[in-house]
Motif scaffolding. Structure first.
Motif, PDB file in Angstrom:
ATOM      1  N   VAL A  60       0.847  -1.202   0.000  1.00  0.00           N
ATOM      2  CA  VAL A  60       0.000   0.000   0.000  1.00  0.00           C
ATOM      3  C   VAL A  60       0.881   1.250   0.000  1.00  0.00           C
ATOM      4  CG1 VAL A  60      -1.619   1.367   1.390  1.00  0.00           C
ATOM      5  CG2 VAL A  60      -2.025  -1.068   1.048  1.00  0.00           C
ATOM      6  N   LEU A  61       1.926   1.246   0.836  1.00  0.00           N
ATOM      7  CA  LEU A  61       2.826   2.403   0.881  1.00  0.00           C
ATOM      8  C   LEU A  61       3.559   2.605  -0.445  1.00  0.00           C
ATOM      9  CD1 LEU A  61       4.317   2.040   4.469  1.00  0.00           C
ATOM     10  CD2 LEU A  61       2.694   3.758   3.658  1.00  0.00           C
ATOM     11  N   ALA A  62       4.001   1.520  -1.059  1.00  0.00           N
ATOM     12  CA  ALA A  62       4.720   1.625  -2.330  1.00  0.00           C
ATOM     13  C   ALA A  62       3.825   2.183  -3.431  1.00  0.00           C
ATOM     14  CB  ALA A  62       5.263   0.253  -2.734  1.00  0.00           C
ATOM     15  N   VAL A  63       2.606   1.694  -3.503  1.00  0.00           N
ATOM     16  CA  VAL A  63       1.677   2.185  -4.529  1.00  0.00           C
ATOM     17  C   VAL A  63       1.308   3.638  -4.260  1.00  0.00           C
ATOM     18  CG1 VAL A  63      -0.633   1.883  -5.504  1.00  0.00           C
ATOM     19  CG2 VAL A  63       0.787  -0.114  -5.057  1.00  0.00           C
ATOM     20  N   THR A  64       1.142   3.986  -2.992  1.00  0.00           N
ATOM     21  CA  THR A  64       0.830   5.370  -2.640  1.00  0.00           C
ATOM     22  C   THR A  64       1.969   6.297  -3.065  1.00  0.00           C
ATOM     23  OG1 THR A  64      -0.502   4.628  -0.761  1.00  0.00           O
ATOM     24  CG2 THR A  64       0.237   6.920  -0.730  1.00  0.00           C
ATOM     25  N   ARG A  65       3.205   5.865  -2.822  1.00  0.00           N
ATOM     26  CA  ARG A  65       4.362   6.661  -3.251  1.00  0.00           C
ATOM     27  C   ARG A  65       4.379   6.836  -4.761  1.00  0.00           C
ATOM     28  NH1 ARG A  65       7.292   3.880   0.640  1.00  0.00           N
ATOM     29  NH2 ARG A  65       7.863   2.321  -0.901  1.00  0.00           N
ATOM     30  N   GLU A  66       4.117   5.748  -5.495  1.00  0.00           N
ATOM     31  CA  GLU A  66       4.092   5.826  -6.953  1.00  0.00           C
ATOM     32  C   GLU A  66       3.034   6.809  -7.442  1.00  0.00           C
ATOM     33  OE1 GLU A  66       3.610   1.951  -8.649  1.00  0.00           O
ATOM     34  OE2 GLU A  66       5.350   1.158  -7.592  1.00  0.00           O
ATOM     35  N   LEU A  67       1.852   6.743  -6.850  1.00  0.00           N
ATOM     36  CA  LEU A  67       0.790   7.671  -7.247  1.00  0.00           C
ATOM     37  C   LEU A  67       1.153   9.107  -6.895  1.00  0.00           C
ATOM     38  CD1 LEU A  67      -2.469   5.715  -6.354  1.00  0.00           C
ATOM     39  CD2 LEU A  67      -1.614   6.297  -8.617  1.00  0.00           C
ATOM     40  N   ALA A  68       1.748   9.305  -5.730  1.00  0.00           N
ATOM     41  CA  ALA A  68       2.138  10.652  -5.327  1.00  0.00           C
ATOM     42  C   ALA A  68       3.205  11.196  -6.283  1.00  0.00           C
ATOM     43  CB  ALA A  68       2.654  10.656  -3.899  1.00  0.00           C
ATOM     44  N   ASP A  69       4.166  10.363  -6.648  1.00  0.00           N
ATOM     45  CA  ASP A  69       5.206  10.797  -7.588  1.00  0.00           C
ATOM     46  C   ASP A  69       4.625  11.137  -8.948  1.00  0.00           C
ATOM     47  OD1 ASP A  69       7.112  10.483  -5.638  1.00  0.00           O
ATOM     48  OD2 ASP A  69       7.826   8.537  -6.378  1.00  0.00           O
ATOM     49  N   SER A  70       3.684  10.334  -9.413  1.00  0.00           N
ATOM     50  CA  SER A  70       3.088  10.610 -10.732  1.00  0.00           C
ATOM     51  C   SER A  70       2.224  11.861 -10.674  1.00  0.00           C
ATOM     52  CB  SER A  70       2.270   9.418 -11.221  1.00  0.00           C
ATOM     53  OG  SER A  70       1.120   9.231 -10.436  1.00  0.00           O
ATOM     54  N   ASP A  71       1.570  12.128  -9.536  1.00  0.00           N
ATOM     55  CA  ASP A  71       0.784  13.343  -9.387  1.00  0.00           C
ATOM     56  C   ASP A  71       1.681  14.568  -9.418  1.00  0.00           C
ATOM     57  OD1 ASP A  71      -1.793  12.086  -7.105  1.00  0.00           O
ATOM     58  OD2 ASP A  71      -1.597  11.976  -9.273  1.00  0.00           O
ATOM     59  N   VAL A  72       2.842  14.479  -8.776  1.00  0.00           N
ATOM     60  CA  VAL A  72       3.777  15.590  -8.763  1.00  0.00           C
ATOM     61  C   VAL A  72       4.248  15.882 -10.184  1.00  0.00           C
ATOM     62  CG1 VAL A  72       6.078  16.313  -8.029  1.00  0.00           C
ATOM     63  CG2 VAL A  72       4.524  15.272  -6.385  1.00  0.00           C
ATOM     64  N   LEU A  73       4.585  14.830 -10.920  1.00  0.00           N
ATOM     65  CA  LEU A  73       5.041  15.016 -12.294  1.00  0.00           C
ATOM     66  C   LEU A  73       3.940  15.598 -13.168  1.00  0.00           C
ATOM     67  CD1 LEU A  73       7.121  11.758 -12.812  1.00  0.00           C
ATOM     68  CD2 LEU A  73       7.975  14.067 -12.392  1.00  0.00           C
ATOM     69  N   THR A  74       2.724  15.121 -12.986  1.00  0.00           N
ATOM     70  CA  THR A  74       1.595  15.601 -13.772  1.00  0.00           C
ATOM     71  C   THR A  74       1.305  17.063 -13.447  1.00  0.00           C
ATOM     72  OG1 THR A  74       0.657  13.384 -13.773  1.00  0.00           O
ATOM     73  CG2 THR A  74      -0.818  15.184 -14.361  1.00  0.00           C
ATOM     74  N   ASP A  75       1.303  17.393 -12.150  1.00  0.00           N
ATOM     75  CA  ASP A  75       1.017  18.783 -11.748  1.00  0.00           C
ATOM     76  C   ASP A  75       2.105  19.730 -12.217  1.00  0.00           C
ATOM     77  OD1 ASP A  75      -1.273  17.941 -10.542  1.00  0.00           O
ATOM     78  OD2 ASP A  75      -0.452  17.898  -8.518  1.00  0.00           O
ATOM     79  N   GLY A  76       3.354  19.270 -12.236  1.00  0.00           N
ATOM     80  CA  GLY A  76       4.451  20.121 -12.658  1.00  0.00           C
ATOM     81  C   GLY A  76       4.407  20.401 -14.157  1.00  0.00           C
ATOM     82  N   ALA A  77       3.842  19.473 -14.943  1.00  0.00           N
ATOM     83  CA  ALA A  77       3.783  19.651 -16.391  1.00  0.00           C
ATOM     84  C   ALA A  77       2.651  20.576 -16.793  1.00  0.00           C
ATOM     85  CB  ALA A  77       3.626  18.290 -17.073  1.00  0.00           C
ATOM     86  N   ALA A  78       1.664  20.722 -15.936  1.00  0.00           N
ATOM     87  CA  ALA A  78       0.491  21.540 -16.274  1.00  0.00           C
ATOM     88  C   ALA A  78       0.755  23.008 -16.166  1.00  0.00           C
ATOM     89  CB  ALA A  78      -0.683  21.142 -15.392  1.00  0.00           C
TER      90      ALA A  78
END
Length: 82
Positions: free
Chosen positions: A64-82
């Protein structure tokens, strides 16, 4: 007497954007379900719970922690590109 008119539930389905969000979060949902299954098995085992049962919970928590980290990292990348 007032009558409250409710729209039919099938007239309001999820939008394509909502479905995309659910699809993106599905690995976390699956990991949380695995954790819940492990916790239920541990509780049902009662005093007969083994080290393997506890290990299964810890493994599910780490997932659960690993998947949460992956989602958080992808959200950061997505938000930074917008």
């Amino acid at each position: 007497m007032k009558i409250i008119h409710l729209q039919a539930a099938d007239s309001e389905g999820p939008t394509a954007a909502e479905l995309a969000e659910i699809q993106q979060e599905w690995p976390l949902i699956a990991a949380e379900l695995d954790l819940l299954d492990a916790e239920i098995a541990y509780i049902n085992a009662g005093p007969a719970a083994s080290a393997l049962d506890r290990r299964r919970i810890r493994r599910a928590e780490r997932q659960v922690l690993a998947v949460t980290r992956e989602l958080a990292d992808s959200d950061v990348l997505t938000d930074g590109a917008a």
